[in-house]
Design an enzyme around this catalytic site. Structure first.
Site, short mmCIF file in Angstrom:
data_model
loop_
_atom_site.label_atom_id
_atom_site.label_comp_id
_atom_site.label_asym_id
_atom_site.label_seq_id
_atom_site.Cartn_x
_atom_site.Cartn_y
_atom_site.Cartn_z
CG HIS A 164 -0.50 0.29 2.51
ND1 HIS A 164 -0.37 1.58 3.00
CD2 HIS A 164 -0.12 -0.53 3.53
CE1 HIS A 164 0.05 1.54 4.26
NE2 HIS A 164 0.22 0.28 4.59
CG ASP B 257 2.13 1.65 8.03
OD1 ASP B 257 1.88 0.97 7.01
OD2 ASP B 257 1.30 1.88 8.92
CD GLU C 153 -3.17 -1.06 4.91
OE1 GLU C 153 -3.11 -2.06 5.65
OE2 GLU C 153 -2.90 0.10 5.32
CG ASP D 162 1.48 -2.94 5.43
OD1 ASP D 162 2.14 -1.93 5.70
OD2 ASP D 162 0.25 -3.04 5.65
CG HIS E 193 -0.80 4.11 12.09
ND1 HIS E 193 -2.01 3.49 12.27
CD2 HIS E 193 -0.29 3.59 10.93
CE1 HIS E 193 -2.24 2.65 11.25
NE2 HIS E 193 -1.19 2.70 10.43
#
Length: 316
Positions: free
Chosen positions: A124, A136, A170, A199, A286
């Protein structure tokens, strides 16, 4: 604390090492006078990191992220597409809508090979809105891109057909990959002999996790790491949470690699892989600190080589 970078071990050397351990001769060695099947090339980690630098620059210029529906995502897709077009791939941009914003998948086919047997690799390309998403999932996206470019540089002519993909949205629930899979005719799904997902493969406190889905794909990745003398573990943290899930649910054989997210590395894992126990595999998961500085070069290097090794081995 980071893993030290060992002397470079090429994928060709891994093939030989694993084969010699298995039976004393190089598997697949052709009789005298017959050509030897091409081995996977070494993937220069500097090239992979150069792509990450570009993705970081794109995020910086576009509000600090590369999220679905944002200008940073589209600029990321345009960057990858331009590289593939120049390398001779046939590229297709697939458009969809999610959360009121336009999203895009990028599909790249390498000309040739048996289109009834498609080996597909994907990652992604979107980040969360909180940060640039370099581990990520710039890491997987850059490794898949550089592997595709290595196919072009080598003029590789596999038996099976090669397809590469970069998925949108994603982070909103595998929206882009589900859109792609759901629109495949049943016969087209059956032609995909394997989907490989990457990923997060450059986590700063890395582990070496292999999906335990399709046995042949899992065995291929484990053989590569056995050749390096690096132990692996079954991937559980991201099971069903990334773009392999729509393919698996549709009956396509899947596999992949993962270097860890917000789970905490145990003392036993630190003993065999290095790094720091008691800390997350990626403390910037994140978050805004998932920048170009949030990458372990050794993990990125090994995993990028593993991507190429699997693409070559599974497409022969």
């Amino acid at each position: 604390m980071k893993l030290s970078v060992p002397g470079r071990v090429t994928a060709t050397a891994v093939v030989a090492a694993v084969s010699l351990l298995a039976g004393g001769s190089i598997a697949g060695a052709a009789p005298a006078g017959q050509p030897v099947a091409a081995a996977a090339p070494d993937i220069p980690v500097a090239n992979v990191k150069a792509h990450l630098t570009q993705l970081q620059s794109i995020a910086t210029a576009n509000g600090g992220n590369r999220a679905h529906g944002r200008t940073g995502y589209k600029a990321s897709l345009d960057y990858v597409k331009a590289k593939l077009d120049a390398a001779g791939f046939t590229t297709t941009v697939q458009q969809f809508t999610s959360s009121g914003r336009t999203g895009y998948n990028l599909i790249a086919d390498w000309p040739g090979g048996d289109t009834s047997q498609v080996v597909m690799s994907g990652s992604h390309l979107d980040s969360v809105t909180a940060g640039p998403g370099i581990n990520d999932n710039g890491s997987g996206s850059a490794a898949v891109l550089e592997t595709a470019l290595a196919v072009s540089r080598a003029g590789y002519h596999p038996t099976k057909h090669l397809r590469f993909a970069w998925w949108g949205a994603e982070e909103l629930g595998m929206v882009g990959s589900r859109y792609y899979v759901n629109r495949l005719a049943t016969t087209d799904r059956s032609r995909i002999s394997g989907y490989l997902n990457f990923d997060m493969i450059g986590s700063p406190n890395p582990g070496y996790f292999v999906y335990d889905d399709d046995p042949a794909i899992e065995k291929t990745f484990n053989a590569f790491y056995a050749g390096l003398g690096v132990p692996t573990e079954i991937e559980t943290e991201g099971d069903g949470r990334s773009d392999h899930a729509p393919f698996k649910n549709a009956g396509v054989p899947v596999g992949g690699l993962f270097s860890g997210a917000d789970y905490v590395k145990t003392a036993a894992q630190a003993a065999k892989w290095g790094g720091t126990s008691g800390l997350a595999f990626d403390r910037c998961y994140h978050s805004s600190c998932d920048t170009a500085a949030n990458i372990d070069d050794t993990a990125l290097d090994r995993n990028s080589d593993a991507v190429a090794y699997a693409v070559w081995e599974l497409s022969r």
